[in-house]
Design a protein around this motif. Structure first.
Motif: not given
Length: 389
Positions: A21-25, A265, A268
């Motif tokens: 679920l981690a975003p690319f950034n 989240e 991140g």
């Protein structure tokens, strides 16, 4: 297993992180964090500058992790405690004890690592770290350093995990961090350690296994996991500093992770602050290196020149770089104590001759009517950028 109360009261304590679920950034930040840690760890820097850097970030980290919990000592006061030059008044002694406990705990982790001793994260190790956090402090009745609580705790709006489950939960946490399905082969050792350190910190904050000092213990666990994975010690203090500087967001992210049940989240958020701190740290190290390289460059330029005029000009070139700004010619005479002594009794013509000598040697430049160090001449590989019209 079936009767654990936390499953009903704290379902987010699930010992699971779904990195899919981690975003690319997040992956970009994680890669940059690993790269910068490796760069900082291998950078050549003189021992005096390295000591200064280590003490600076130790002070920032120790102040940050205690300030989050309400400690009011200033950064200057904590720096004095780190260097051993400050004696606090009796009314602030307990604040100093809180900070010194963190300083001593961090130094203990590093001393053990230097001697080849690492500490596998176990419930006993977490208890030891909590004991170090609370050593010598006045505690509420029933609270003792390293003793897993037997009563309920509420911090703000958050209620810790059920007391009867705490022993089990910290054991389960340690097993998960040590043997869980972490993608180490794909991520690499450092990247995996960074994620595990952040998640370990989050879970200890969620479990809240002790009567006091849980946040500081969680951040100390995070520090230990980072340095034992190979992060430079100045870098390992950056997360605590980030949490303190963004304290309201820190608590919001803790709560947000609880609501979603997935720490991604929070990871991140932590990584962004970690990378921001690493970027600043890299720039600071570059300044130390540039200063050392410039001093060597100036000394080579004056090699074999031992006259009083040459000695004065060498000091002028070095002191001009230390102020880091353009300086009017008349200011040069009193720019530093040694320049004031060197120019005592000299006429303005002497200053002019010295300036011209530095300009000819390429050690200084004109900036309008002012003089500035030509230190940037050593930055040979900076990209050429057009000046906007």
């Amino acid at each position: 297993m079936q009767g654990r109360q936390y499953r009903e009261t704290h379902p987010w304590i699930a010992f699971s992180v779904d990195l899919r679920l981690a975003p690319f950034n997040l992956w970009m930040l994680l890669g940059e964090a690993c790269s910068k840690c490796e760069h900082i760890a291998g950078v050549p820097i003189d021992p005096a500058s390295a000591d200064e850097l280590n003490l600076f970030y130790l002070a920032k980290g120790a102040r940050a992790t205690t300030a989050i919990e309400g400690n009011t000592l200033s950064e200057e006061e904590v720096s004095g405690l780190v260097s051993g030059t400050l004696e606090l008044p009796p009314s602030k002694a307990y604040l100093g004890r809180e900070v010194n406990n963190i300083i001593e705990a961090c130094n203990s982790v590093l001393a053990d690592l230097t001697q080849g001793r690492t500490h596998r994260l176990t419930p006993d190790r977490i208890r030891v770290l909590n004991s170090k956090v609370l050593q010598g402090l006045e505690l509420e009745e029933g609270v003792r350093g390293g003793l897993v609580r037997s009563h309920a705790v509420v911090v703000g709006r958050y209620r810790g995990a059920p007391a009867q489950d705490c022993e089990y939960l910290i054991g389960r946490l340690c097993d998960w961090l040590d043997e869980g399905d972490w993608p180490a082969e794909r991520l690499g050792t450092m990247a995996t350690a960074i994620v595990k350190a952040i998640v370990g910190h989050l879970y200890i904050a969620w479990i809240h296994p002790f009567g006091d000092g849980n946040g500081r213990t969680a951040r100390l666990v995070e520090f230990q996991m980072l340095v034992e994975a190979g992060a430079p010690s100045p870098a390992a203090h950056l997360l605590s500093n980030h949490y303190n500087e963004t304290r309201s967001e820190y608590y919001r992210q803790l709560d947000r992770a609880r609501q979603t049940g997935n720490p991604v989240e929070f990871v991140g958020y932590a990584l962004q602050g970690f990378v921001d701190g690493l970027r600043t740290q890299t720039r600071l190290i570059r300044e130390f290196q540039l200063g050392s390289a410039w001093e060597n460059h100036v000394n080579v330029a004056f090699a074999g020149s031992n006259s009083a005029a040459d000695s004065r000009r060498r000091h002028l070139a070095l002191d001009l770089s230390s102020v880091g700004r353009p300086v009017a010619p008349h200011e040069l005479r009193t720019l530093t104590t040694r320049l004031a002594a060197a120019y005592a009794g000299k006429t303005p013509k002497t200053v002019t001759r010295d300036i011209n000598a530095l300009l000819t040697m390429g050690l200084a430049q004109r900036n309008g009517k002012r003089i500035v160090s030509n230190q940037r001449a050593l930055l040979a590989f900076l990209p050429i950028k057009a000046t906007p019209e």
